[in-house]
Design a protein around this motif. Structure first.
Motif, PDB file in Angstrom:
ATOM      1  N   TYR A  96       0.715  -1.150  -0.500  1.00 34.91           N
ATOM      2  CA  TYR A  96       0.140   0.284  -0.281  1.00 34.91           C
ATOM      3  C   TYR A  96       1.102   0.842   0.196  1.00 34.91           C
ATOM      4  O   TYR A  96       0.715   2.521  -0.557  1.00 34.91           O
ATOM      5  CB  TYR A  96      -0.588   0.258   1.404  1.00 34.91           C
ATOM      6  CG  TYR A  96      -2.191  -1.235   1.388  1.00 34.91           C
ATOM      7  CD1 TYR A  96      -3.146  -0.950  -0.123  1.00 34.91           C
ATOM      8  CD2 TYR A  96      -2.127  -2.213   2.152  1.00 34.91           C
ATOM      9  CE1 TYR A  96      -3.912  -1.654   0.407  1.00 34.91           C
ATOM     10  CE2 TYR A  96      -3.228  -3.114   2.184  1.00 34.91           C
ATOM     11  CZ  TYR A  96      -4.210  -2.982   0.685  1.00 34.91           C
ATOM     12  OH  TYR A  96      -5.499  -3.849   1.398  1.00 34.91           O
ATOM     13  N   CYS A  97       1.541   1.323   0.563  1.00 38.56           N
ATOM     14  CA  CYS A  97       2.083   1.928   0.764  1.00 38.56           C
ATOM     15  C   CYS A  97       3.283   2.530  -0.339  1.00 38.56           C
ATOM     16  O   CYS A  97       3.322   3.773  -0.701  1.00 38.56           O
ATOM     17  CB  CYS A  97       4.119   2.104   1.763  1.00 38.56           C
ATOM     18  SG  CYS A  97       5.053   3.526   2.475  1.00 38.56           S
ATOM     19  N   ASN A  98       3.687   1.572  -1.473  1.00 40.41           N
ATOM     20  CA  ASN A  98       4.444   1.492  -2.798  1.00 40.41           C
ATOM     21  C   ASN A  98       3.336   2.072  -4.152  1.00 40.41           C
ATOM     22  O   ASN A  98       4.095   3.428  -4.646  1.00 40.41           O
ATOM     23  CB  ASN A  98       5.214   0.312  -2.950  1.00 40.41           C
ATOM     24  CG  ASN A  98       6.357   0.523  -2.561  1.00 40.41           C
ATOM     25  OD1 ASN A  98       7.268   1.179  -1.440  1.00 40.41           O
ATOM     26  ND2 ASN A  98       6.956  -1.244  -1.842  1.00 40.41           N
ATOM     27  N   ILE A 126      -6.368   5.862  -5.772  1.00 40.81           N
ATOM     28  CA  ILE A 126      -6.081   6.828  -3.638  1.00 40.81           C
ATOM     29  C   ILE A 126      -6.489   6.010  -3.278  1.00 40.81           C
ATOM     30  O   ILE A 126      -5.717   5.724  -1.936  1.00 40.81           O
ATOM     31  CB  ILE A 126      -5.954   8.452  -4.325  1.00 40.81           C
ATOM     32  CG1 ILE A 126      -4.691   8.062  -5.472  1.00 40.81           C
ATOM     33  CG2 ILE A 126      -5.761   8.925  -3.200  1.00 40.81           C
ATOM     34  CD1 ILE A 126      -5.282  10.249  -5.858  1.00 40.81           C
ATOM     35  N   ARG A 127      -8.241   5.825  -3.306  1.00 44.42           N
ATOM     36  CA  ARG A 127      -8.326   5.567  -2.198  1.00 44.42           C
ATOM     37  C   ARG A 127      -8.048   4.554  -1.686  1.00 44.42           C
ATOM     38  O   ARG A 127      -8.339   4.395  -0.490  1.00 44.42           O
ATOM     39  CB  ARG A 127     -10.361   5.917  -2.892  1.00 44.42           C
ATOM     40  CG  ARG A 127     -11.146   4.965  -1.445  1.00 44.42           C
ATOM     41  CD  ARG A 127     -12.389   5.066  -2.698  1.00 44.42           C
ATOM     42  NE  ARG A 127     -13.264   4.084  -1.690  1.00 44.42           N
ATOM     43  CZ  ARG A 127     -14.934   3.917  -2.190  1.00 44.42           C
ATOM     44  NH1 ARG A 127     -15.453   4.615  -3.194  1.00 44.42           N
ATOM     45  NH2 ARG A 127     -15.534   3.312  -1.459  1.00 44.42           N
ATOM     46  N   TYR A 156      -3.008   2.374   4.125  1.00 40.55           N
ATOM     47  CA  TYR A 156      -1.463   3.388   3.977  1.00 40.55           C
ATOM     48  C   TYR A 156      -1.836   3.916   5.778  1.00 40.55           C
ATOM     49  O   TYR A 156      -1.188   3.341   6.506  1.00 40.55           O
ATOM     50  CB  TYR A 156      -0.751   4.348   3.204  1.00 40.55           C
ATOM     51  CG  TYR A 156       0.261   4.523   4.156  1.00 40.55           C
ATOM     52  CD1 TYR A 156       1.350   3.909   4.073  1.00 40.55           C
ATOM     53  CD2 TYR A 156       0.082   6.041   4.609  1.00 40.55           C
ATOM     54  CE1 TYR A 156       2.601   4.529   4.577  1.00 40.55           C
ATOM     55  CE2 TYR A 156       1.404   6.465   4.899  1.00 40.55           C
ATOM     56  CZ  TYR A 156       2.188   5.432   5.261  1.00 40.55           C
ATOM     57  OH  TYR A 156       3.747   6.267   6.146  1.00 40.55           O
ATOM     58  N   TYR A 157      -2.662   4.022   5.676  1.00 42.89           N
ATOM     59  CA  TYR A 157      -3.445   5.317   6.724  1.00 42.89           C
ATOM     60  C   TYR A 157      -4.112   3.848   7.888  1.00 42.89           C
ATOM     61  O   TYR A 157      -3.356   3.829   9.170  1.00 42.89           O
ATOM     62  CB  TYR A 157      -4.696   5.782   6.893  1.00 42.89           C
ATOM     63  CG  TYR A 157      -4.996   6.592   7.417  1.00 42.89           C
ATOM     64  CD1 TYR A 157      -4.768   7.770   8.565  1.00 42.89           C
ATOM     65  CD2 TYR A 157      -6.515   6.153   8.216  1.00 42.89           C
ATOM     66  CE1 TYR A 157      -5.184   7.847  10.034  1.00 42.89           C
ATOM     67  CE2 TYR A 157      -7.104   6.096   9.873  1.00 42.89           C
ATOM     68  CZ  TYR A 157      -6.086   7.709  10.430  1.00 42.89           C
ATOM     69  OH  TYR A 157      -7.009   7.890  11.288  1.00 42.89           O
ATOM     70  N   ASN A 158      -4.470   3.135   6.845  1.00 40.44           N
ATOM     71  CA  ASN A 158      -5.482   2.180   7.963  1.00 40.44           C
ATOM     72  C   ASN A 158      -4.405   1.363   8.435  1.00 40.44           C
ATOM     73  O   ASN A 158      -4.513   0.906  10.160  1.00 40.44           O
ATOM     74  CB  ASN A 158      -6.507   1.529   7.233  1.00 40.44           C
ATOM     75  CG  ASN A 158      -7.994   2.740   6.837  1.00 40.44           C
ATOM     76  OD1 ASN A 158      -7.694   3.198   6.573  1.00 40.44           O
ATOM     77  ND2 ASN A 158      -8.422   1.210   6.237  1.00 40.44           N
ATOM     78  N   HIS A 159      -3.847   0.597   7.644  1.00 41.07           N
ATOM     79  CA  HIS A 159      -1.996  -0.324   8.840  1.00 41.07           C
ATOM     80  C   HIS A 159      -1.368   0.685   9.566  1.00 41.07           C
ATOM     81  O   HIS A 159      -1.135  -0.075  10.741  1.00 41.07           O
ATOM     82  CB  HIS A 159      -1.464  -1.006   7.814  1.00 41.07           C
ATOM     83  CG  HIS A 159      -2.444  -1.772   7.069  1.00 41.07           C
ATOM     84  ND1 HIS A 159      -3.226  -1.783   5.722  1.00 41.07           N
ATOM     85  CD2 HIS A 159      -2.408  -3.228   7.312  1.00 41.07           C
ATOM     86  CE1 HIS A 159      -3.927  -2.856   5.302  1.00 41.07           C
ATOM     87  NE2 HIS A 159      -2.883  -3.734   6.104  1.00 41.07           N
ATOM     88  N   ASN A 160      -0.763   1.723   9.625  1.00 45.60           N
ATOM     89  CA  ASN A 160      -0.629   2.379  10.343  1.00 45.60           C
ATOM     90  C   ASN A 160      -1.109   2.578  11.497  1.00 45.60           C
ATOM     91  O   ASN A 160      -0.609   2.263  12.470  1.00 45.60           O
ATOM     92  CB  ASN A 160       0.072   3.714   9.870  1.00 45.60           C
ATOM     93  CG  ASN A 160       1.378   4.082   9.389  1.00 45.60           C
ATOM     94  OD1 ASN A 160       1.838   2.897   8.487  1.00 45.60           O
ATOM     95  ND2 ASN A 160       1.126   4.764   8.414  1.00 45.60           N
TER      96      ASN A 160
END
Length: 257
Positions: free
Chosen positions: A88-90, A120-121, A127-131
């Motif tokens: 997701y980050c990449n 993007i969605r 990215y946000y959810n996993h962080n």
């Protein structure tokens, strides 16, 4: 293999003895049992985004992959963090490269997201959810305390009632998604769910609010250990919640009211 070799040895010896004591015995070497090497877990700090100059990077974990055992196994944690989350980050960095979104925070991107921009969605959400999920886990879990416990008791009646409702929502969520404890617009705590990698910060979220707690119920988060027993995974989750961190998020959300 070892048992077969031993049986073969005795069979040869027995046959030779049966044929006569004057026959020469033949020495048979019994092979050593095969050794299975234990695969060493990696270090979360070694997991880096493909683009070192990308707007978003891997934040690391405050614990080792095996720190949450037996509730969440090391292999699942390593795969989840170093494969799924890194992906997701990449992909997020690639999706926003060369756009004005590179200068935005992840929260700003999500709050003003065009929900039709699925690339993007999905990847900003992932990215946000996993962080968020990895941040609220700890090897020293327990029950809620301090201000967030007081709010839970006020808005749900008791911690046990909150736990029952959260577990029920996570169990009944169809397919892949997330279960959230949020502080909603009225200032109260509420439980909500989102599908895929959506979250309560996004426009058109069924229940918008500031996330306080989150549980990943995608199969990749639990299938290696729990297979289809999602409810066992949900129950195990309550043993590794970092309530100190959750309380910090609750107070931060309260401060912005």
């Amino acid at each position: 293999m070892k048992n077969k070799s031993i049986a073969l040895t005795f069979a040869v010896i027995f046959a030779l003895i049966s044929c006569g004591k004057d026959k020469e015995l033949i020495e048979v070497t019994i092979p050593e049992p095969e050794k299975t090497e234990k695969v060493a877990m990696g270090n979360p700090a070694d997991v880096k985004a493909d683009d070192p100059e990308g707007a978003f990077q891997m934040k690391g974990l405050s614990y080792a992959y095996n720190s949450l055992e037996p509730f969440i196994d090391a292999k699942t944690m390593e795969t989840h963090y170093s494969k799924h989350h890194l992906g997701y980050c990449n992909k997020l960095n690639s999706a926003i490269k060369g756009t004005d979104l590179e200068s935005k925070s992840i929260e700003e991107i999500l709050n003003k997201l065009d929900m039709n921009q699925t690339d993007i969605r999905n990847n900003a959400g992932g990215y946000y959810n996993h962080n968020f999920f990895f941040e609220i886990l700890t090897s020293n879990g327990g029950e809620a305390t301090d201000e967030v416990l007081e709010a839970i008791n006020t808005d749900f009646g008791s911690y046990d009632e909150f736990k029952y409702k959260f577990t029920d929502s996570a169990t009944k969520l169809f397919g892949s998604g997330w279960v959230w404890l949020i502080k909603d617009k009225s200032g109260k705590l509420a439980i909500t769910t989102t599908t895929n990698q959506d979250n309560p910060l996004m426009p058109k979220a069924e229940s918008k609010g500031v996330p306080i707690l989150a549980l990943d119920v995608w199969e990749h988060a639990y299938y290696l250990k729990y297979q289809n027993k999602r409810k066992d995974y949900i129950e195990a989750f309550f043993n590794v919640i970092n309530w100190k961190k959750v309380n910090e998020k609750f107070k931060a959300a309260t401060a912005t009211d």
